[in-house]
Design a protein around this motif. Structure first.
Motif, PDB file in Angstrom:
ATOM      1  N   PHE A 860      47.533  30.155  31.280  1.00  0.00           N
ATOM      2  CA  PHE A 860      48.224  31.118  30.419  1.00  0.00           C
ATOM      3  C   PHE A 860      48.247  32.506  31.046  1.00  0.00           C
ATOM      4  CE2 PHE A 860      48.152  34.290  26.986  1.00  0.00           C
ATOM      5  CZ  PHE A 860      49.375  34.006  26.409  1.00  0.00           C
ATOM      6  N   PHE A 861      47.097  32.947  31.576  1.00  0.00           N
ATOM      7  CA  PHE A 861      47.054  34.274  32.180  1.00  0.00           C
ATOM      8  C   PHE A 861      48.024  34.379  33.352  1.00  0.00           C
ATOM      9  CE2 PHE A 861      42.382  34.776  30.699  1.00  0.00           C
ATOM     10  CZ  PHE A 861      42.838  35.128  29.442  1.00  0.00           C
ATOM     11  N   THR A 862      48.068  33.342  34.174  1.00  0.00           N
ATOM     12  CA  THR A 862      48.982  33.353  35.324  1.00  0.00           C
ATOM     13  C   THR A 862      50.430  33.358  34.868  1.00  0.00           C
ATOM     14  OG1 THR A 862      47.339  32.112  36.593  1.00  0.00           O
ATOM     15  CG2 THR A 862      49.585  32.157  37.460  1.00  0.00           C
ATOM     16  N   ALA A 863      50.712  32.639  33.784  1.00  0.00           N
ATOM     17  CA  ALA A 863      52.087  32.617  33.274  1.00  0.00           C
ATOM     18  C   ALA A 863      52.509  33.988  32.763  1.00  0.00           C
ATOM     19  CB  ALA A 863      52.211  31.573  32.170  1.00  0.00           C
ATOM     20  N   CYS A 864      51.545  34.763  32.241  1.00  0.00           N
ATOM     21  CA  CYS A 864      51.875  36.108  31.728  1.00  0.00           C
ATOM     22  C   CYS A 864      52.181  37.081  32.860  1.00  0.00           C
ATOM     23  CB  CYS A 864      50.721  36.651  30.893  1.00  0.00           C
ATOM     24  SG  CYS A 864      50.488  35.800  29.322  1.00  0.00           S
ATOM     25  N   GLY A 865      51.448  37.014  33.942  1.00  0.00           N
ATOM     26  CA  GLY A 865      51.667  37.941  35.036  1.00  0.00           C
ATOM     27  C   GLY A 865      50.502  37.911  36.016  1.00  0.00           C
ATOM     28  N   ARG A 866      50.631  38.667  37.101  1.00  0.00           N
ATOM     29  CA  ARG A 866      49.590  38.720  38.118  1.00  0.00           C
ATOM     30  C   ARG A 866      48.450  39.610  37.644  1.00  0.00           C
ATOM     31  NH1 ARG A 866      51.430  36.695  42.917  1.00  0.00           N
ATOM     32  NH2 ARG A 866      49.919  37.921  44.105  1.00  0.00           N
ATOM     33  N   HIS A 867      47.421  39.783  38.505  1.00  0.00           N
ATOM     34  CA  HIS A 867      46.221  40.491  38.070  1.00  0.00           C
ATOM     35  C   HIS A 867      46.504  41.946  37.716  1.00  0.00           C
ATOM     36  CE1 HIS A 867      46.536  41.010  42.440  1.00  0.00           C
ATOM     37  NE2 HIS A 867      45.947  42.179  42.265  1.00  0.00           N
ATOM     38  N   TRP A 868      47.503  42.562  38.372  1.00  0.00           N
ATOM     39  CA  TRP A 868      47.814  43.946  38.036  1.00  0.00           C
ATOM     40  C   TRP A 868      48.340  44.066  36.614  1.00  0.00           C
ATOM     41  CZ3 TRP A 868      45.744  47.754  40.335  1.00  0.00           C
ATOM     42  CH2 TRP A 868      45.452  47.693  41.701  1.00  0.00           C
ATOM     43  N   TYR A 869      49.029  43.064  36.141  1.00  0.00           N
ATOM     44  CA  TYR A 869      49.509  43.077  34.752  1.00  0.00           C
ATOM     45  C   TYR A 869      48.337  43.156  33.787  1.00  0.00           C
ATOM     46  CZ  TYR A 869      50.879  40.965  30.301  1.00  0.00           C
ATOM     47  OH  TYR A 869      51.037  40.704  28.961  1.00  0.00           O
ATOM     48  N   TRP A 870      47.299  42.365  34.050  1.00  0.00           N
ATOM     49  CA  TRP A 870      46.158  42.339  33.137  1.00  0.00           C
ATOM     50  C   TRP A 870      45.313  43.592  33.260  1.00  0.00           C
ATOM     51  CZ3 TRP A 870      46.077  39.408  29.136  1.00  0.00           C
ATOM     52  CH2 TRP A 870      46.821  38.215  29.157  1.00  0.00           C
ATOM     53  N   ILE A 871      45.179  44.137  34.474  1.00  0.00           N
ATOM     54  CA  ILE A 871      44.426  45.384  34.641  1.00  0.00           C
ATOM     55  C   ILE A 871      45.082  46.506  33.846  1.00  0.00           C
ATOM     56  CG2 ILE A 871      43.781  47.168  36.310  1.00  0.00           C
ATOM     57  CD1 ILE A 871      43.417  44.934  38.376  1.00  0.00           C
ATOM     58  N   LEU A 872      46.380  46.631  33.987  1.00  0.00           N
ATOM     59  CA  LEU A 872      47.094  47.678  33.259  1.00  0.00           C
ATOM     60  C   LEU A 872      47.052  47.430  31.749  1.00  0.00           C
ATOM     61  CD1 LEU A 872      48.704  50.251  33.482  1.00  0.00           C
ATOM     62  CD2 LEU A 872      50.779  48.900  33.856  1.00  0.00           C
ATOM     63  N   SER A 873      47.109  46.163  31.346  1.00  0.00           N
ATOM     64  CA  SER A 873      47.040  45.846  29.913  1.00  0.00           C
ATOM     65  C   SER A 873      45.697  46.278  29.333  1.00  0.00           C
ATOM     66  CB  SER A 873      47.251  44.347  29.699  1.00  0.00           C
ATOM     67  OG  SER A 873      48.533  43.950  30.094  1.00  0.00           O
ATOM     68  N   ILE A 874      44.591  46.001  30.048  1.00  0.00           N
ATOM     69  CA  ILE A 874      43.259  46.399  29.571  1.00  0.00           C
ATOM     70  C   ILE A 874      43.164  47.916  29.484  1.00  0.00           C
ATOM     71  CG2 ILE A 874      40.802  46.369  30.106  1.00  0.00           C
ATOM     72  CD1 ILE A 874      41.847  43.708  29.123  1.00  0.00           C
ATOM     73  N   ILE A 875      43.723  48.613  30.473  1.00  0.00           N
ATOM     74  CA  ILE A 875      43.705  50.081  30.442  1.00  0.00           C
ATOM     75  C   ILE A 875      44.464  50.594  29.221  1.00  0.00           C
ATOM     76  CG2 ILE A 875      44.521  52.157  31.632  1.00  0.00           C
ATOM     77  CD1 ILE A 875      43.950  50.704  34.278  1.00  0.00           C
ATOM     78  N   LEU A 876      45.622  50.032  28.973  1.00  0.00           N
ATOM     79  CA  LEU A 876      46.411  50.446  27.810  1.00  0.00           C
ATOM     80  C   LEU A 876      45.647  50.210  26.510  1.00  0.00           C
ATOM     81  CD1 LEU A 876      49.925  49.093  28.864  1.00  0.00           C
ATOM     82  CD2 LEU A 876      49.315  51.487  28.579  1.00  0.00           C
ATOM     83  N   LEU A 877      45.016  49.054  26.392  1.00  0.00           N
ATOM     84  CA  LEU A 877      44.274  48.732  25.170  1.00  0.00           C
ATOM     85  C   LEU A 877      43.060  49.637  25.006  1.00  0.00           C
ATOM     86  CD1 LEU A 877      44.423  44.826  25.425  1.00  0.00           C
ATOM     87  CD2 LEU A 877      45.545  46.219  23.695  1.00  0.00           C
ATOM     88  N   ALA A 878      42.334  49.886  26.114  1.00  0.00           N
ATOM     89  CA  ALA A 878      41.139  50.727  26.043  1.00  0.00           C
ATOM     90  C   ALA A 878      41.500  52.151  25.646  1.00  0.00           C
ATOM     91  CB  ALA A 878      40.409  50.712  27.381  1.00  0.00           C
ATOM     92  N   PHE A 879      42.554  52.682  26.231  1.00  0.00           N
ATOM     93  CA  PHE A 879      42.939  54.054  25.913  1.00  0.00           C
ATOM     94  C   PHE A 879      43.413  54.171  24.464  1.00  0.00           C
ATOM     95  CE2 PHE A 879      45.497  57.995  26.378  1.00  0.00           C
ATOM     96  CZ  PHE A 879      44.475  58.808  26.867  1.00  0.00           C
ATOM     97  N   THR A 880      43.990  53.092  23.932  1.00  0.00           N
ATOM     98  CA  THR A 880      44.369  53.081  22.517  1.00  0.00           C
ATOM     99  C   THR A 880      43.148  53.290  21.637  1.00  0.00           C
ATOM    100  OG1 THR A 880      46.219  51.580  22.957  1.00  0.00           O
ATOM    101  CG2 THR A 880      45.430  51.699  20.694  1.00  0.00           C
TER     102      THR A 880
END
Length: 1512
Positions: A860-880
């Motif tokens: 599932f994670f690979t289908a969503c995007g590469r590792h940079w997608y998840w790194i940026l997603s975590i940053i967005l969520l944390a800053f929220t």
């Protein structure tokens, strides 16, 4: 005590005692509150110095509390037990329990994976103590089992009788009225539960504000204590603050328990409603019209969007298999989602009202001024959510279209593979999927916009309210007001933010309910009482009396010219079906079949023979006249203790067919063993059963099969040949005890010897099986059957042209010409046997064990995007989360700035070191030394910040909020963009894997399982997986921030945090092990229900004819009960978790408040309010961490199930490699070489043994052989449907094993025995890739006798015209348009070709071959269901110029059709027994081919035809 030991016992104490003690305890607690907790009594001593009344009150309260807990412990531990007394006969529940038959298995129950109801223990929900019920401890046995091993279905509890389908169906039936909507009926059915939810929801809404209420009181106490320390004013007793802390704990727990009870009521509504809706859907499916037209097609109206309205289920032709599956999965889930969250629709508005009142009490008129923004906000959000609802409905329609296409593809997967059409169907489905994802993306954009609006509005409201409170009314903002207002606003924000979401769910559920209601309102097959002249119960008369019948129904407004029929109009009502000039109909049928005799119905293809039988069993609508048919009133025939009595009553069947068994032209078989198909619910009688096998010529076939009659035949009988399927269907009718047999062309599917055997041994009155039975046979084998028939009816274009006793007709001289037209000669047909596979075909559905594997998450994670997608997603969520905390902390700074410098935290610490606990601790000494030097600096800072106005503070607060909201919107768009990528990728890979799976996969996997992946599981991936994952990550960050904040304010809380964390870990581990497996079980129990409906839809005609609707409705009820049982356990486990997590969360808030109260001397109210406001959120946050993690695993279960099917065994590559790519014009010739070919279904068990032969281009080869000889296996080997174990096949110099399957199959054409047509135009069915011009398609239709030529165009002219088209010289005017069955290339083919007869469908399959002009053509009994005249014309087409340039392999249909072929291949036991010209083979006196010709009864004709061929 184990549930299994507790199921038959009740506690020693009667139930009313628990309630009485509970009421007394509640009154005591209320009195205690007013005696000690109110401000005026807050200083009253508890014991020492207290009054006698106070002490007596406390003793009574303690005694009642102790008694209640001892009572619960006694019940829970089963210290005292008494037998459970059965209900009396007067109790309605007892009657339901004895009569509803919910525990009775039907004859349709699956051999494996049965419901297992008898082996389950009763649910202990209603037999446990009050404590068990309140805390859901009765579920603990499941958790104990789940912690030790993998749970299985037998570990579940049986549903209570009140949750079973039949009792609730009775309740529904009492409120069901024709003019009452489905929604109203359901509301009346479940009115008590809905009312209880409503009332308890008000209580929950009030209890929700207990947190802000006690927060306000605690902060008020802190403010007073702080003022006392600074100003020396009289201090209020600290007891009030501690009592408020205990009140916070108590009411938080109460809120959790009441909310849990309300949700549990909703969950019961959920599966009760699902059960009765499935029962209604199954009943409707069995009663609706099976099809609208039997002959003739209509042009598509491109102006109408087939999926464009909510009423698209309102006609029979629209109610496709895919849409019904969507009703059972998507729509039922959406309705269930609403019932499961119905309390929120009541709680949230009530919370908003209470919140407004609370704010008015707190802030005065400023709160109302601030809420002036609510009206424009409401209007705006209403418009937004209207748009979202429209987008959601569009997404559902597109999902319907996708699932329908996938369902149709899977139903015809064999044909799709044989024709090499996989890429075309993949392209169509991908287009539907892209349309759906595009609609989902637009819905996501709308949702983001809605999020911005729904979050900005409360923020603006809060700012406006506080600004008015401070700036306009001149009030000072202190901690008590600020943090209480923020807490209340957070609750209001929850109500405002989530109410539109729940409202959209409600709208979704309502739309789904409308779709279900639309399906339930579909036209039904005409009621028997409206069309049958009922025969006395002892009579068996069968026939028609001046009857006219149609497939379509019309009202009197549509009558037109037929209104002149006075007789008809006299009997017509508004729903009477009337004639339509363009529709096929049976006209003026007046025949009476002789009782206990054999009657024959004959006529050319498309004349209405099958329609005549369909009219008898009720599939056509009577326009005028009457039908003679034995019927029965099922309700009057219900016997005492009949397990199907309730089903008959509830299905409202007033009249049913009696004593009829029906054999359809296309044999319909169940996905079961051969024996189960033959018995079809009848008791097993070995002597009768063996005799049926003999007369139906099935014993030789069963000897070939490894498991004999226990062989599973798969869906639609995929493991049997056409002849075997037809004989099993015939055996089912013969074995039954019905007195009337309606048999539709069963002889066309078998060879002449078998046909003769069936006629003489089975159909004639020579055995006890047929004594006294009326037999009506549709057949083309007139000459063979005529001497034994007592009656014959000849049809043409829907009318009877000749009828009567054959001998009398011949004596009158009226029969000769008609008989000549029907062709008096009979022929042989050699059928292929089954593949000899093992008996067990359908395997149990896969179910993983333990936690979801890392590779599933990775997929599932690979289908969503590469590792940079998840790194940026975590940053967005944390800053929220950071922005959220920063916004709340800004309020604390603002509040503190309004105080004197000496009241700040630093000043307080410096001035009051004596208040610090244990000053000898190093950390405290360090803090003291640090804070001692800060007073001066603090004064400067505070003096500087005090210079700012309220607008400044509110402006910064508003700015932080706006940035957070916009940031969250960006995060939603970015993260869910990855979710859509994952949906696209997983769907595409699943579709590719399934479509390119081996044929064995489709043989062994029920259609319902596959559809479940594409519908329910894919819906989970589309709608829930990423959503729940994001909320889980946000909740984790929220929990971490709460721990950090509380630990910062009160460092001692770290110890509590460790203990709470261990507690939550234990709860989570205990819960996840069980809930994970329960959800997997629940997912797997849905597939049998879908498979049953798939079987039911295809076989509805046979089921109705046999009068066995009650079996299928009952089985649907059983299977939805089986599906509800794990669903019930999932919800119970969920409630078990909520109670414990809420209790632990309440302890966190309680501990935080205690630590704060213990350190009041050095903590300011602002910091305390900041910490407490987050402590109040901890319970919800932690609950959702565990629940969302569990839900993530459950959602990943859908991904897991999808990835399982991505790993199924695949066929060879569809495309050729560059080095093996054949030439674009390959094959140029039909030269064929077969070299040492060995075919195996099972390793080392050959079916074809070392075949060697050479065929020249243009040769026509007939293939014959006895049952099981390997004829169909050879035909499939040409298309690599079965890969060669050894040897090879070379076509035009190319080894077919080296090239891609699509390159091979699109250049080789097979005309199968069972034609498959797809929903679409006739052009799409002939040329799905649009490779050929219209003229070629028209020419193919004419040569297949599907259109008639206008004018005098000759065959040679048409041929030359078609040839010129291929050469690019076509002139549009050179080809005249034709009329016949099709009058346009856009003429519509219904799903499965249901608007064409079987013979016409076979002609369409022939037209496909004529369009493709392949160099190698394989005919597998392709004209089995056409009349002899049409067969002769087809054979002339085959022998003519159309196939002159093609090599033809024809598996023998009738020997006379291949007698003039170039050579005949005779297979015997998988080997080449004979291969020579027909003449040479006939000269072999002991040859197999000559023996077959002799058995056909026309040896002389065949010898003469063979010699004529040799002399040419």
């Amino acid at each position: 005590m184990r549930a299994a030991d507790r199921i038959s016992y009740r506690g020693l104490f009667p139930p009313f005692l628990t309630g009485a003690i509970g009421i007394l305890l509640a009154l005591d607690l209320l009195e205690v509150y007013f005696s000690f907790f109110t401000p005026e009594n807050s200083d009253t001593p508890f014991w020492f110095g207290a009054s006698q009344r106070s002490r007596y009150l406390l003793l009574i309260t303690a005694g009642n509390t102790t008694l209640l807990f001892l009572h619960g412990a006694a019940q829970h531990r089963a210290i005292f037990l008494r037998p459970h007394q059965p209900c009396t006969d007067e109790a309605e529940e007892c009657v339901d329990a004895e009569s509803n038959g919910d525990f009775v298995e039907t004859p349709l129950a699956q051999a494996r994976g049965k419901n297992g109801t008898p082996s389950l223990v009763d649910t202990p929900e209603y037999s446990g103590s009050w404590f068990d019920t309140l805390t859901f401890s009765w579920v603990s046995d499941i958790f104990h089992s789940g912690s030790r091993r993998q749970l299985d279905y037998v570990d579940l509890y049986r549903l209570d009788m009140s949750d079973m389908t039949v009792p609730n169906w009775y309740r529904y039936a009492r409120h069901r009225k024709p003019d009452r909507s489905l929604l109203t009926t359901l509301m009346l059915t479940f009115a008590p539960q809905l009312l209880a939810q409503l009332l308890l929801s008000v209580v929950i809404a009030v209890l929700h504000y207990s947190g802000p209420f006690f927060l306000q009181r605690i902060l008020q106490s802190i403010e007073i204590i702080g003022n006392t320390a600074v100003g020396g004013t009289p201090a209020k007793s600290i007891r009030s603050a501690y009592l408020d802390a205990f009140g916070l704990l108590f009411f938080t727990v109460m809120n959790s328990l009441v909310a849990t009870k309300v949700v549990w009521i909703g969950s019961h509504l959920d599966f009760r409603m699902k059960g009765l809706l499935v029962a209604e859907l199954s009943t409707k499916t069995l009663n609706r019209r099976a099809r609208d037209s039997s002959a003739g097609t209509t042009d598509k109206d491109d102006g109408n969007d087939e999926y464009g309205s909510d009423d698209d289920l309102g006609s029979a032709q629209e109610a496709t298999n895919g849409k019904i599956m969507n009703l059972l999965t998507t729509d039922l889930n959406r309705v269930a989602r609403v019932t499961g969250s119905l309390e929120d629709l009541c709680v949230l508005p009530t919370m908003a009202i209470i919140g407004l009142f609370y704010l008015f009490q707190l802030l005065g008129w400023s709160s109302l001024i601030g809420f002036s923004i609510v009206i424009p906000y409401y209007l705006l959000t209403r418009k937004i959510f209207d748009c979202l609802s429209e987008l959601e409905e569009e997404t559902w329609r597109l999902s319907d279209r996708r699932v329908e296409t996938i369902t149709e593809l899977l139903q015809g997967i064999k044909a799709v593979k044989l024709y090499g059409w996989e890429s075309r169907f993949l392209e169509i489905i991908d287009k539907h999927r892209e349309d759906q994802l595009d609609s989902m993306w637009r819905w996501l954009l709308g949702l983001t916009y809605a999020y911005l609006v729904t979050n900005l509005a409360p923020l603006l409201t809060l700012v406006l309210v506080l600004l008015t409170y401070v700036g306009v009314f001149g009030n000072t903002l202190n901690a008590e007001v600020a943090f209480t207002a923020i807490s209340v606003f957070q609750l209001l924000h929850v109500a405002v933010e989530h109410f539109p979401e729940y409202l959209s769910w409600a709208i979704s559920g309502y739309v789904s309910l409308r779709r279900i209601e639309s399906y339930l309102a579909m036209p039904q097959a005409q009621d028997l009482e409206d069309r049958v002249n009922r025969v006395d119960d002892d009579g068996d008369a069968l026939g028609f009396s001046k009857a006219s019948l149609v497939w379509d129904t019309y009202t009197k407004d549509d009558l037109g010219d037929t209104a002149n029929d006075a007789t008809h109009m006299a009997n017509a009502n508004e729903d009477t079906p009337l004639l339509d000039k363009t529709a096929f109909m049976l006209k003026d049928i007046d025949i009476h079949f002789p009782v206990a005799g054999l009657s024959i119905i004959a006529g050319p293809t498309g004349s209405g023979k099958s329609s005549l039988l369909s009219a008898l069993i009720g599939e056509m609508s009577l326009v005028r006249g009457t039908i003679l048919l034995p019927t029965i009133n099922p309700a009057r025939a219900i016997g005492l203790g009949d397990p199907y009595g309730d089903i008959i009553k509830l299905s409202r069947e007033q009249e049913a067919i009696r004593d009829i068994a029906y054999v359809a032209q296309e044999a319909w078989l169940r996905n079961a063993t051969i024996r189960e198909n033959i018995l079809f619910g009848e008791p097993y009688d070995q002597q009768r059963y063996e005799e049926v096998l003999r007369v139906c010529a099935l014993k030789p076939d069963l000897r070939i099969l490894t498991a004999g009659d226990q062989t599973e035949i798969g869906e639609r009988g995929v493991t049997l040949s056409g002849g075997q399927k037809q004989r099993v269907a015939l055996a089912r009718a013969v074995y039954s005890d019905r007195k009337i047999l309606l048999i539709d062309d069963c002889l066309s599917a078998v060879d002449a010897h078998t046909a003769k055997h069936i006629l003489m041994e089975c159909l004639l009155n020579k055995t006890s099986l047929m004594h006294g039975r009326t037999r009506v046979l549709v057949t083309h084998h007139v000459s063979m059957c005529l001497p034994y028939a007592q009656y014959i009816a000849v049809m043409r274009e829907g009318e009877i042209t000749l009828k009567g006793n054959p001998q009398e007709l011949q004596a009158m001289g009226k029969f000769s010409a008609t008989l000549a037209e029907l062709d008096t000669k009979d022929d042989t047909k050699a059928e292929e046997g089954s593949k000899g596979k093992e008996g067990t075909l359908i395997e149990d559905e896969e179910r993983e064990a333990g936690s979801v594997k890392a590779e599933v998450w990775r997929a599932f994670f690979t289908a969503c995007g590469r590792h940079w997608y998840w790194i940026l997603s975590i940053i967005l969520l944390a800053f929220t989360q950071v922005l959220t905390v920063l916004q709340d902390y800004w309020v604390r700074i603002w509040v503190q700035s309004a105080k004197e410098p000496s009241s700040s935290v630093y000043a307080s610490l410096a001035m009051s070191p004596v208040a610090l606990p244990d000053m000898n601790r190093p950390i405290v000494n360090s803090l003291s030394s640090v804070f001692a030097v800060l007073p001066a600096a603090d004064e400067v800072v505070v003096q500087s910040v005090q210079q700012h106005s309220a607008k400044y503070w509110l402006g910064i607060y508003f700015l932080i909020g706006v940035v957070g909201i916009v940031w969250r919107g960006v995060q939603i768009m970015y993260v869910f963009g990855g979710a859509i990528r994952a949906s696209r990728k997983l769907h595409s890979e699943l579709l590719q894997a399934v479509v390119h799976a081996t044929p064995r996969f489709f043989d062994s996997t029920p259609l319902g399982r596959i559809i479940n992946r594409f519908s329910r599981d894919m819906q989970t991936v589309d709608e829930w997986t990423m959503d729940i994952l994001v909320w889980w990550l946000l909740d984790i960050m929220g929990v971490l921030s709460i721990f950090a904040i509380i630990s910062y304010v009160t460092p001692a809380f770290v110890l509590v945090a460790i203990g709470i964390s261990v507690t939550y870990a234990g709860i989570g581990y205990y819960y996840l092990n069980a809930s994970r497996e329960l959800k997997r079980i629940e997912s797997n129990t849905m597939s049998p229900l879908l498979s049953l409906f798939g079987e039911l839809i295809l076989g509805v005609t046979s089921i109705r004819a046999f009068g066995l609707k009650k079996y299928y409705i009952k089985e649907a009820v059983n299977r939805i009960n089986a599906q509800n049982q794990p669903f019930y356990q999932v919800w119970a486990a969920n409630r078990w978790l909520c109670v414990r997590v809420d209790l632990a969360g309440a302890m966190v808030a309680f501990a935080c408040s205690l630590f704060i109260l213990m350190n009041l001397r050095w903590m300011d109210a602002g910091l305390a309010g900041f910490a407490l406001s987050y402590a109040l959120m901890f319970s919800d946050r932690m609950l959702w961490v565990i629940r969302n993690y569990s839900q993530n695993e459950l959602n990943m279960n859908a991904v897991e199930r999808i990835t399982q099917y991505m790993k199924v065994e695949q066929e060879a590559s569809a495309q050729s490699t560059p080095e093996n790519k054949p030439a674009s014009n390959w094959p140029r010739t039909g030269d064929l070489e077969i070299e040492d070919l060995v075919i195996e279904y099972v390793p080392n068990v050959p079916v074809l043994h070392g075949l060697n032969m050479s065929i020249k281009h243009g040769e026509k080869i007939g293939v014959v052989g006895r049952t099981g000889a390997g004829k169909s296996t050879l035909s499939l080997a040409f298309l690599r449907f079965i890969e060669a174990a050894k040897g090879r096949i070379v076509l035009d110099g190319v080894d077919i094993s080296k090239i891609g399957l699509e390159d091979l199959r699109r250049n080789v054409t097979i005309i199968p025995q069972d034609p498959v047509l797809f929903n679409g135009t006739i052009r799409f069915n002939l040329d799905p890739f649009s490779e050929y011009p219209d003229e070629i398609v028209w020419d193919a239709l004419r040569r297949a006798h599907l259109v008639r030529e206008r004018g005098s165009q000759t065959a040679s002219t048409a041929t030359s015209t078609a040839t010129s088209v291929f050469e690019g010289n076509a002139n549009d005017s050179s080809l005249e348009r034709m009329s016949g069955i099709f009058n346009s290339l856009e003429a519509e083919i219904k799903e499965n070709g249901q608007n064409l007869s079987l013979g016409q469908r076979q002609l369409v399959a022939l037209a496909r071959a004529l369009v493709r002009r392949s160099r190698l053509i394989i005919m597998d009994e392709a004209t089995a269901s056409v009349d002899f005249d049409t067969d002769d014309r087809i054979q002339r087409t085959i022998r003519g110029s159309e196939f002159a340039n093609s090599t033809l392999f024809c598996i023998a249909h009738r020997l006379r059709t291949i007698i003039d072929y170039d050579r005949v291949l005779v297979l015997d036991k998988g080997k080449v027994a004979e291969f020579d010209t027909p003449a040479n083979l006939l000269n072999r006196q002991d040859g197999i081919f000559r023996s077959m010709c002799e058995k056909s009864g026309e040896l002389e004709h065949l010898v003469r035809a063979a010699k004529q061929t040799m002399s040419k």
